[in-house]
Enzyme design. Structure first.
Site, PDB file in Angstrom:
ATOM      1  N   GLY A 263     -56.726 -63.593  42.898  1.00  0.00           N
ATOM      2  CA  GLY A 263     -55.369 -62.617  43.074  1.00  0.00           C
ATOM      3  C   GLY A 263     -56.674 -60.697  42.938  1.00  0.00           C
ATOM      4  O   GLY A 263     -57.166 -60.045  43.253  1.00  0.00           O
ATOM      5  N   PHE A 264     -57.448 -60.959  41.341  1.00  0.00           N
ATOM      6  CA  PHE A 264     -57.980 -59.732  41.819  1.00  0.00           C
ATOM      7  C   PHE A 264     -57.933 -58.509  40.825  1.00  0.00           C
ATOM      8  O   PHE A 264     -58.070 -57.244  41.526  1.00  0.00           O
ATOM      9  CB  PHE A 264     -59.382 -60.009  42.631  1.00  0.00           C
ATOM     10  CG  PHE A 264     -60.616 -61.319  42.899  1.00  0.00           C
ATOM     11  CD1 PHE A 264     -61.433 -61.257  41.842  1.00  0.00           C
ATOM     12  CD2 PHE A 264     -60.009 -61.690  43.752  1.00  0.00           C
ATOM     13  CE1 PHE A 264     -61.769 -62.801  42.359  1.00  0.00           C
ATOM     14  CE2 PHE A 264     -60.667 -62.929  44.391  1.00  0.00           C
ATOM     15  CZ  PHE A 264     -62.144 -63.495  43.229  1.00  0.00           C
ATOM     16  N   ARG A 610     -62.607 -68.281  20.612  1.00  0.00           N
ATOM     17  CA  ARG A 610     -62.695 -69.726  21.410  1.00  0.00           C
ATOM     18  C   ARG A 610     -62.762 -69.833  22.934  1.00  0.00           C
ATOM     19  O   ARG A 610     -62.009 -69.237  23.763  1.00  0.00           O
ATOM     20  CB  ARG A 610     -61.418 -70.307  20.775  1.00  0.00           C
ATOM     21  CG  ARG A 610     -61.933 -71.746  20.705  1.00  0.00           C
ATOM     22  CD  ARG A 610     -61.162 -72.073  19.650  1.00  0.00           C
ATOM     23  NE  ARG A 610     -61.233 -73.432  19.499  1.00  0.00           N
ATOM     24  CZ  ARG A 610     -59.668 -74.543  19.693  1.00  0.00           C
ATOM     25  NH1 ARG A 610     -58.875 -74.038  19.679  1.00  0.00           N
ATOM     26  NH2 ARG A 610     -59.729 -75.968  19.525  1.00  0.00           N
ATOM     27  N   ASN A 613     -62.209 -74.316  28.211  1.00  0.00           N
ATOM     28  CA  ASN A 613     -62.897 -75.192  28.630  1.00  0.00           C
ATOM     29  C   ASN A 613     -64.390 -74.251  29.215  1.00  0.00           C
ATOM     30  O   ASN A 613     -64.317 -73.968  30.356  1.00  0.00           O
ATOM     31  CB  ASN A 613     -62.215 -75.157  29.985  1.00  0.00           C
ATOM     32  CG  ASN A 613     -62.602 -75.997  30.778  1.00  0.00           C
ATOM     33  OD1 ASN A 613     -63.677 -76.983  30.905  1.00  0.00           O
ATOM     34  ND2 ASN A 613     -61.799 -76.890  31.669  1.00  0.00           N
ATOM     35  N   GLN A 620     -65.884 -68.639  35.634  1.00  0.00           N
ATOM     36  CA  GLN A 620     -65.060 -67.800  35.735  1.00  0.00           C
ATOM     37  C   GLN A 620     -65.997 -66.849  36.024  1.00  0.00           C
ATOM     38  O   GLN A 620     -66.023 -65.370  36.092  1.00  0.00           O
ATOM     39  CB  GLN A 620     -63.632 -67.893  34.867  1.00  0.00           C
ATOM     40  CG  GLN A 620     -62.597 -67.277  35.602  1.00  0.00           C
ATOM     41  CD  GLN A 620     -61.755 -66.696  35.329  1.00  0.00           C
ATOM     42  OE1 GLN A 620     -61.582 -67.720  34.145  1.00  0.00           O
ATOM     43  NE2 GLN A 620     -60.885 -66.129  35.000  1.00  0.00           N
ATOM     44  N   LYS A 682     -59.503 -65.192  23.634  1.00  0.00           N
ATOM     45  CA  LYS A 682     -59.540 -63.401  23.782  1.00  0.00           C
ATOM     46  C   LYS A 682     -59.266 -64.001  25.435  1.00  0.00           C
ATOM     47  O   LYS A 682     -58.238 -63.838  26.077  1.00  0.00           O
ATOM     48  CB  LYS A 682     -61.079 -62.862  23.897  1.00  0.00           C
ATOM     49  CG  LYS A 682     -61.214 -62.283  21.944  1.00  0.00           C
ATOM     50  CD  LYS A 682     -62.336 -62.185  21.803  1.00  0.00           C
ATOM     51  CE  LYS A 682     -63.167 -61.885  20.576  1.00  0.00           C
ATOM     52  NZ  LYS A 682     -64.065 -61.155  19.820  1.00  0.00           N
ATOM     53  N   VAL A 684     -61.436 -64.845  29.354  1.00  0.00           N
ATOM     54  CA  VAL A 684     -63.125 -65.181  30.710  1.00  0.00           C
ATOM     55  C   VAL A 684     -62.769 -63.791  31.544  1.00  0.00           C
ATOM     56  O   VAL A 684     -63.465 -64.222  32.204  1.00  0.00           O
ATOM     57  CB  VAL A 684     -63.134 -65.666  30.626  1.00  0.00           C
ATOM     58  CG1 VAL A 684     -63.478 -66.521  29.561  1.00  0.00           C
ATOM     59  CG2 VAL A 684     -62.196 -66.874  31.379  1.00  0.00           C
ATOM     60  N   GLU A 686     -61.899 -60.764  33.218  1.00  0.00           N
ATOM     61  CA  GLU A 686     -62.713 -59.648  33.563  1.00  0.00           C
ATOM     62  C   GLU A 686     -64.167 -59.536  33.035  1.00  0.00           C
ATOM     63  O   GLU A 686     -64.801 -58.739  33.694  1.00  0.00           O
ATOM     64  CB  GLU A 686     -61.521 -58.316  33.534  1.00  0.00           C
ATOM     65  CG  GLU A 686     -60.225 -58.965  35.139  1.00  0.00           C
ATOM     66  CD  GLU A 686     -59.209 -58.116  33.972  1.00  0.00           C
ATOM     67  OE1 GLU A 686     -58.585 -57.363  34.688  1.00  0.00           O
ATOM     68  OE2 GLU A 686     -58.509 -58.161  33.148  1.00  0.00           O
TER      69      GLU A 686
HETATM   70 MO1  MOS Z   1     -56.125 -58.218  36.861  1.00  0.00          MO
HETATM   71  S1  MOS Z   1     -57.387 -56.582  37.421  1.00  0.00           S
HETATM   72  O1  MOS Z   1     -55.421 -57.345  35.261  1.00  0.00           O
HETATM   73  O2  MOS Z   1     -55.179 -58.465  37.539  1.00  0.00           O
END
Ligand code: MOS
Length: 725
Positions: A263-264, A610, A613, A620, A682, A684, A686
């Site tokens: 997706g990005f 935490r 995986n 990622q 939290k 991972v 971005e």
């Molecule tokens: Mo991401 S750029 O927050 O879909």
């Protein structure tokens, strides 16, 4: 009739074996939690053997195919569309354009604004180049494409404005969706009194999400409901957006996204053009219609990250303590749609300073509406801030690592709020140790290997964290397994695997007893795979539902289902600064004869809460660092200033880092835990991308002695400043 063929379920991953024991819920019987242990992707075998189906793969009866026609001018109006030749061509079933398209709700907006630019085919206006202006529908893709080429479109062109800069006269304060511009202290007085001042401009170009899977949607009406298979990062958000856009009851729309090929950010905007057009076509033609964008159309018609132009002024004392940080960031938006590229996010939270001012300026242009891409805001903002910090260290003759450590805040510098936890320093120190930073000569242009110049650089980074409202339901089945249903999506990140582990932990059982059902808007409200918030948001809902189920389970008749919605729990969280952190270290070589920059080593240390995986989380963040490298050295969406059109709308002209561009990458995690999250998570998604471009640019400065304040660091730009000698 359900045109989906049998056996095509999105979630064919059934638990292995057929355990018959009662559900294991006694803590004494609790197996070791799979959370925190490496788990191979649950859908891995299905993916590598080719049996998973992406949005365009689902076989269907009576399916028609739509091919999109896009505008070839950058502003004006459609004078005419002659469909006569196209309509007579083999297999053609219809042409939809502004004259016969269903009317969309003019009030409908996207998640981030009054109009995400998705009011397609509503009038004859051309707001930007590459705008979808018609859909040709035929029995086969090839027939649709051939007929689309036979459409005769004439335009009345109007002058367009596609040139972007911080100083553009149309620039205006950005509409804020995240916080206000900040002003603390007296920035001008502190700058005037600072012995060291850096005042520089930084530029990042338009960038494209460039997911491998092109955007595709299939839509059909069935029993009064609009059924949709779409390449989307958030089926629930997409269903809500479609419902508003087409003035439908939300219950009338069902969106599924079984497997999404990346997706990005490019599939996060609620409703992409492929889906608007597919939904229109099925409504007009009364049969299932599939619309898949070509690669070129993905570049032309799907929202990119906007170009940014940023000015940073930092005043520092000779001791390296910041006295003032002034960050003015401009970015391009489309006149069609609001958007906020929140470039100043890190300047509000990363470093302590008595005076901080941030300003965000939107420059409306005749362009495709920009939207979130790979660490929106933070990524271009980090390039500017972390480059400027390196320039401060340079002027002070100070170790850039030491500069960061000296400016570590104890509370949010602008908000004054406590940090939920903050493990940037451990990332910096452990990264420095592993990288071998201590032996670095901080002066530039000191290392040579043959003709190559060699340099190292670093950047510190954060990315905001925090779950968003989601729901989930958990069912204790009669056979001892659990069905866990949540409107999550797995866009290739490993969400299925992570959520299976979280569910197993929450139910005190093993992952083999979890049957996870995701990727369907009918599963209830859920946040998208976006903002690095998918896993935390969905896990929270699963954890709440599982806890409630366990409390009801003893003696209860099975199957027993419990549903939870996290909206109330999230509302009770105290306001805090919640962020993931990282430190990225880099070694580059620069060839002064060719201008070629090669990244030799990348090392990232991450504090991401935490780690659910470690295997997939590492993948990622490495992927994130690769896209950061790609941003630093390669990616640049270009418009022709004369025509206003994209000139590199394909993977030949728009280079994404390929295997040969990628060096040895190390990534690891420091111990971290988010106290505000029931599972300590939290995110991972971005954080890997955010700091990498600055670390590389700083290493290039260290190698050459010249600052690169414009991305990408193309070899022709290096040669301009370093003519071979
Ligand atoms: Mo991401 S750029 O927050 O879909």
């Amino acid at each position: 009739m359900n045109p989906i063929s049998a056996g095509a379920s999105a979630d064919a991953e059934k638990p292995a074996g057929h355990p018959t024991a009662a559900p294991r819920t006694d803590p004494a019987d609790r197996p070791m939690s799979p959370v925190g242990t490496p788990q191979a992707r649950v859908e891995g075998p299905a993916k590598v053997t080719g049996s998973v189906r992406y949005a365009a793969d689902e076989p269907m009866e009576n399916l028609a195919f739509g091919h999109v026609v896009t505008s070839t001018v950058s502003r004006g109006r459609i004078a005419g569309i002659d469909v006569s030749a196209a309509e007579g061509m083999p297999g053609v079933r219809g042409v939809i354009d502004h004259r016969n398209a269903p009317r969309l709700n003019p009030e409908a907006g996207s998640f981030f604004g009054p109009d995400g630019g998705m009011h397609l085919l509503q009038n004859d206006e051309i707001p930007c180049s590459g705008r979808p202006i018609a859909l040709v529908v035929a029995e086969t893709i090839e027939q649709a494409r051939a007929a689309a080429a036979a459409l005769r479109v004439t335009y009345e062109e109007a002058p367009h404005d596609t040139g972007f800069s911080l100083d553009h006269p149309a620039g205006r304060p950005a509409v804020s969706f995240f916080g206000e511009d900040a002003t603390i202290g007296d920035v001008d007085a502190e700058l005037a009194a600072s012995p060291v001042v850096v005042d520089e401009r930084y530029h990042t170009p338009q960038q494209h999400g460039a997911a491998m899977e092109p955007h595709s949607a299939t839509a059909w009406w069935e029993d009064g409901r609009l059924q949709i298979l779409d390449s989307t990062q958030g089926p629930f958000l997409t269903a809500m957006t479609v419902a508003t856009l087409f003035s439908l009851d939300p219950q009338q729309v069902r969106v599924r996204a079984a497997h999404v090929g990346g997706g990005f950010g490019s599939k996060s905007a609620g409703c992409g053009p492929q889906l608007v057009l597919a939904a229109m076509a099925t409504t007009v033609l009364g049969r299932p219609v599939r619309v898949t964008l070509t690669r070129k159309q993905v570049f032309q018609a799907v929202s990119p990250r906007p170009a940014t132009d940023q000015r940073i002024r930092i005043g520092a004392g000779t001791d390296g303590r910041l006295r003032a940080l002034d960050h003015a960031a401009a970015f391009e938006v489309s006149k069609l749609a609001e958007y906020l590229e929140n470039c100043t996010e890190l300047s509000n939270t990363l470093y302590a300073a008595p005076a901080i001012r941030t300003r965000r300026t939107a420059v409306p242009l005749d362009i495709l509406p920009p939207y979130s891409v790979r660490g929106p805001g933070a990524t271009p903002g980090s390039f500017a801030l972390e480059s400027a910090m390196d320039e401060v260290a340079e002027r002070l003759g100070m170790d850039p690592l030491e500069l960061r450590l000296r400016n570590e805040p104890t509370v949010g510098p602008v908000s004054g709020l406590p940090f939920s936890n903050r493990n940037l320093v451990p990332c910096l120190r452990e990264g420095a140790r592993r990288f071998g930073w201590a032996t670095r000569d901080h002066r530039p242009r000191r290392r040579r290997e043959g003709r190559l110049l060699v340099g190292t650089g670093l950047a510190a980074t954060s990315f905001s964290a925090g779950a968003l409202p989601s729901s989930a339901s958990v069912t204790a089945e009669t056979d001892g397994t659990f069905t866990v249903a949540v409107g999550a999506t797995d866009i290739g990140t490993g969400a299925r695997t992570a959520l299976t582990a979280v569910a197993a932990e929450a139910l005190h059982t093993g992952p083999e007893r979890i049957r996870l059902v995701i990727a369907d808007s009918d599963l209830g409200p859920a946040w998208s795979a976006g903002g690095s918030r998918g896993t935390t948001s969905w896990s929270w809902a699963i954890t709440e539902a599982a806890a409630e189920l366990r409390s009801q389970l003893r003696g209860a008749a099975l199957p027993l289902t419990v549903t939870a919605d996290t909206t109330a729990s999230l509302g009770k969280l105290p306001p805090m600064e919640r962020h993931a952190y990282s430190a990225v270290f880099c070694e580059t070589t620069v060839d002064p004869a060719t201008g070629e920059v090669r990244v030799r080593r990348l090392l990232g240390m991450f504090a991401v809460g935490r780690v659910v995986n470690p295997l997939l989380a590492r993948s990622q963040v490495i992927g994130g660092m690769i896209t950061g490298l790609s941003m630093a050295l390669h990616e640049e969406g270009s418009r022709d200033p004369v025509t206003g059109r994209h000139v590199n709308a394909d993977f030949a002209g728009y280079h994404i880092a390929a295997h040969a561009d990628i060096p040895d990458i190390e990534a690891d995690f420091v111990q971290d835990y988010e106290p505000g999250d029931p599972s300590g998570i939290k995110g991972v998604g971005e954080i890997g991308t955010v700091g990498t471009a600055a670390a590389i640019a700083n290493a290039v400065w260290h190698a050459t002695g010249t600052r690169r304040r414009s991305l990408p660091i193309r070899l022709d730009r290096v040669l301009e400043e370093h003519p071979p000698r």
